[in-house]
Design a protein around this motif. Structure first.
Motif, short mmCIF file in Angstrom:
data_model
loop_
_atom_site.label_atom_id
_atom_site.label_comp_id
_atom_site.label_asym_id
_atom_site.label_seq_id
_atom_site.Cartn_x
_atom_site.Cartn_y
_atom_site.Cartn_z
N ALA A 1 0.83 -1.20 0.00
CA ALA A 1 0.00 0.00 0.00
C ALA A 1 0.86 1.25 0.00
CB ALA A 1 -0.92 -0.01 1.22
N GLY A 2 1.96 1.20 0.78
CA GLY A 2 2.87 2.34 0.80
C GLY A 2 3.59 2.54 -0.50
N VAL A 3 4.04 1.45 -1.11
CA VAL A 3 4.76 1.54 -2.38
C VAL A 3 3.88 2.13 -3.47
CG1 VAL A 3 5.81 0.18 -4.25
CG2 VAL A 3 6.37 -0.32 -1.86
N PHE A 4 2.65 1.61 -3.60
CA PHE A 4 1.78 2.07 -4.68
C PHE A 4 1.19 3.46 -4.40
CE2 PHE A 4 1.56 -2.61 -5.28
CZ PHE A 4 2.11 -2.64 -6.56
N ALA A 5 1.17 3.84 -3.12
CA ALA A 5 0.69 5.19 -2.78
C ALA A 5 1.82 6.21 -2.84
CB ALA A 5 0.06 5.19 -1.40
N GLY A 6 3.06 5.72 -2.97
CA GLY A 6 4.20 6.61 -3.04
C GLY A 6 4.60 7.18 -1.69
N TYR A 7 4.22 6.48 -0.59
CA TYR A 7 4.55 6.96 0.75
C TYR A 7 5.63 6.08 1.35
CZ TYR A 7 3.89 9.14 5.28
OH TYR A 7 4.09 9.85 6.45
N PRO A 8 6.64 6.68 2.01
CA PRO A 8 7.77 5.91 2.55
C PRO A 8 7.39 5.08 3.77
CG PRO A 8 7.98 8.20 3.21
CD PRO A 8 6.79 8.13 2.27
N ILE A 9 6.97 3.86 3.54
CA ILE A 9 6.64 2.95 4.64
C ILE A 9 7.92 2.38 5.23
CG2 ILE A 9 5.52 0.77 5.23
CD1 ILE A 9 3.57 3.01 4.73
N ALA A 10 8.00 2.35 6.56
CA ALA A 10 9.15 1.75 7.23
C ALA A 10 8.92 0.25 7.31
CB ALA A 10 9.32 2.35 8.62
N THR A 11 9.52 -0.49 6.39
CA THR A 11 9.30 -1.93 6.29
C THR A 11 9.62 -2.65 7.59
OG1 THR A 11 10.09 -1.67 4.03
CG2 THR A 11 9.73 -3.91 4.82
N ALA A 12 10.73 -2.27 8.21
CA ALA A 12 11.17 -2.94 9.43
C ALA A 12 10.12 -2.82 10.54
CB ALA A 12 12.50 -2.37 9.89
N PHE A 13 9.50 -1.66 10.66
CA PHE A 13 8.50 -1.45 11.70
C PHE A 13 7.28 -2.34 11.47
CE2 PHE A 13 11.24 2.05 12.07
CZ PHE A 13 11.01 2.75 13.24
N ALA A 14 6.78 -2.36 10.23
CA ALA A 14 5.57 -3.11 9.93
C ALA A 14 5.77 -4.61 10.14
CB ALA A 14 5.14 -2.84 8.48
N ILE A 15 6.88 -5.15 9.63
CA ILE A 15 7.10 -6.60 9.72
C ILE A 15 7.45 -7.00 11.15
CG2 ILE A 15 8.61 -8.49 8.98
CD1 ILE A 15 8.64 -7.31 6.23
N THR A 16 8.29 -6.23 11.82
CA THR A 16 8.63 -6.55 13.20
C THR A 16 7.39 -6.57 14.07
OG1 THR A 16 10.84 -5.56 12.98
CG2 THR A 16 9.99 -5.86 15.21
N GLY A 17 6.53 -5.57 13.90
CA GLY A 17 5.31 -5.53 14.69
C GLY A 17 4.41 -6.73 14.44
N SER A 18 4.22 -7.11 13.18
CA SER A 18 3.33 -8.23 12.88
C SER A 18 3.88 -9.55 13.40
CB SER A 18 3.08 -8.31 11.37
OG SER A 18 4.29 -8.53 10.66
N VAL A 19 5.20 -9.74 13.30
CA VAL A 19 5.80 -10.98 13.80
C VAL A 19 5.67 -11.07 15.32
CG1 VAL A 19 7.98 -12.24 14.07
CG2 VAL A 19 7.40 -11.23 11.87
N VAL A 20 5.94 -9.98 16.01
CA VAL A 20 5.79 -9.98 17.47
C VAL A 20 4.34 -10.23 17.85
CG1 VAL A 20 5.96 -8.58 19.56
CG2 VAL A 20 7.80 -8.51 17.87
N GLY A 21 3.40 -9.61 17.12
CA GLY A 21 1.99 -9.77 17.43
C GLY A 21 1.53 -11.21 17.34
N VAL A 22 1.84 -11.89 16.23
CA VAL A 22 1.40 -13.28 16.10
C VAL A 22 2.16 -14.18 17.06
CG1 VAL A 22 0.73 -12.95 13.68
CG2 VAL A 22 3.03 -13.78 14.21
N GLY A 23 3.41 -13.86 17.33
CA GLY A 23 4.19 -14.67 18.27
C GLY A 23 3.63 -14.63 19.67
#
Length: 398
Positions: A99-121
């Motif tokens: 969504a960030g890539v196609f919207a042209g907004y600088p998404i912090a990949t590390a934040f999004a993935i780290t958060g989701s992994v910790v959440g499911v864990g």
């Protein structure tokens, strides 16, 4: 039926992982490194995209192990991610990044993935890895602040007349050589471990290993400085452009090594269960291919767009952005910390902006971007936890 469901979850996890790797290659990892060189007319857009894809793949395979292991097994203690948990974490992160890539907004990949992994864990019964969180939090907090001053100083030195440009660029070249000598690569160490060129050479020299590493590092730094100084004597403008190309190559390589783990880390526990030997190599190659294809398929458009911004910066300020970004990213890889290149680059760009007057720096935008990054971490954590909890409940009811 159970075996079929497990196979579908495995396929979903693999697909989401590959898509996440593709978006990484299509985003900042595939576009930012060579944008300065394109802006300086040192290389064409299509050639830059082709090279950055290859370098991203090489970095993923040779330097991606540390971050991959952190994301795959170091964020939550006491549990191993299941196919369902991996699929949920990767799907959330990949969707958010896309969504960030196609919207042209600088998404912090590390934040999004780290958060989701910790959440499911945490949802499957894991315990928080507080020591790891402390390291990651310190790095994420310090990096954007610490990367700005070096970019500021380098910009001032290159633009000023107190010190010759040749001396400044030569010293910068030596600093790059110092870091390169100590970059750790997977195939230089024992099986499954990484080692640096300096450490490998030091092991073959008499005396202490520390002295050998220091001697080798100094030799590589001195050799790099000599090559840069010689190139500047022959053709100052051409040498600047070639220096930009080298820096772009190093940053592209580092991006592959630093970010592939974000895409394939959750796959590592699954791969280790299916392939006890060589699992880390398998997932790194898999992620590297995703980054490669993302760079080749989508990066040219973003490189072209970013090169216009960098052409306004010019070669000197582009050098001031890339060198501290490269060094700080390598520090993150050394400690196995999931990193955001957007965060690093924006910090460096802010330092350069203040060095030339500060008119181009929007402090309000910097604050809003930081809030968005923190929000992406919280989003991944909360949504990952909730979806995993719901999925567990549905499985129990079935």
């Amino acid at each position: 039926m159970v075996e079929l469901s497990a196979a579908l979850l495995f396929v979903l996890a693999i697909s989401a992982s590959f898509f996440a790797a593709w978006t990484i290659g299509a985003g900042s990892s595939g576009s930012t490194p060579f944008a300065p060189a394109v802006g300086a007319n040192a290389i064409t857009t299509l050639r830059a995209a082709f090279i950055v894809g290859l370098l991203g793949f090489a970095g993923a395979v040779l330097q991606g192990a540390a971050v991959t292991e952190t994301v795959g097994a170091g964020l939550v203690e006491g549990v191993t991610l299941s196919p369902l948990a991996s699929a949920i974490a990767l799907t959330i992160a990949a969707t958010y990044i896309a969504a960030g890539v196609f919207a042209g907004y600088p998404i912090a990949t590390a934040f999004a993935i780290t958060g989701s992994v910790v959440g499911v864990g945490l949802a499957i019964g894991g315990e928080p890895a507080w020591d790891t969180y402390a390291e990651i939090g310190l790095y994420w907090s310090v990096t954007p602040v610490a990367v700005a001053p070096p970019a500021y100083v380098v910009t001032k030195l290159l633009r000023g007349e107190a010190v010759s440009e040749k001396l400044v660029v030569t010293v910068l070249g030596a600093s790059v050589g110092l870091v390169v000598a100590n970059m750790e690569f997977l195939f230089l160490g024992p099986p499954g471990e990484q080692a640096s060129f300096a450490a490998v050479v030091a092991a073959r020299l008499p005396g202490s290993s520390l002295f050998g590493v220091a001697t080798t590092t100094a030799a590589v730094a001195a050799g790099t400085a000599w090559l840069v100084a010689r190139a500047l004597d022959r053709d100052r403008v051409g040498a600047q452009r070639r220096f930009l190309l080298v820096l772009g190559a190093l940053v592209a390589f580092t991006a592959g090594g630093g970010k592939v783990g974000l895409a394939v880390g959750p796959l590592l526990p699954l791969a280790e269960g299916a392939f006890p030997v060589g699992a880390i190599i398998l997932v790194l190659v898999f992620g590297g291919i995703g980054i490669l294809l993302g760079s080749w398929m989508a990066a040219p458009r973003m490189i072209k767009a970013l090169s216009q911004d960098y052409s306004e910066l010019g070669p000197r300020r582009s050098i001031a952005v890339l060198i501290p970004s490269f060094i700080f990213a390598q520090i993150g890889i050394f400690f196995g910390i999931p990193m955001s290149f957007n965060q690093i680059f924006i910090g460096a760009m802010a330092g350069v902006g203040y060095a030339v007057g500060g008119d181009t720096v929007s402090e309000r935008k910097l604050v809003l971007t930081a809030v968005a990054w923190i929000g992406s971490l919280v989003f991944g954590l909360v949504v990952g936890y909730l979806l995993q909890t719901v999925a567990i409940s549905l499985v129990e009811l079935a």
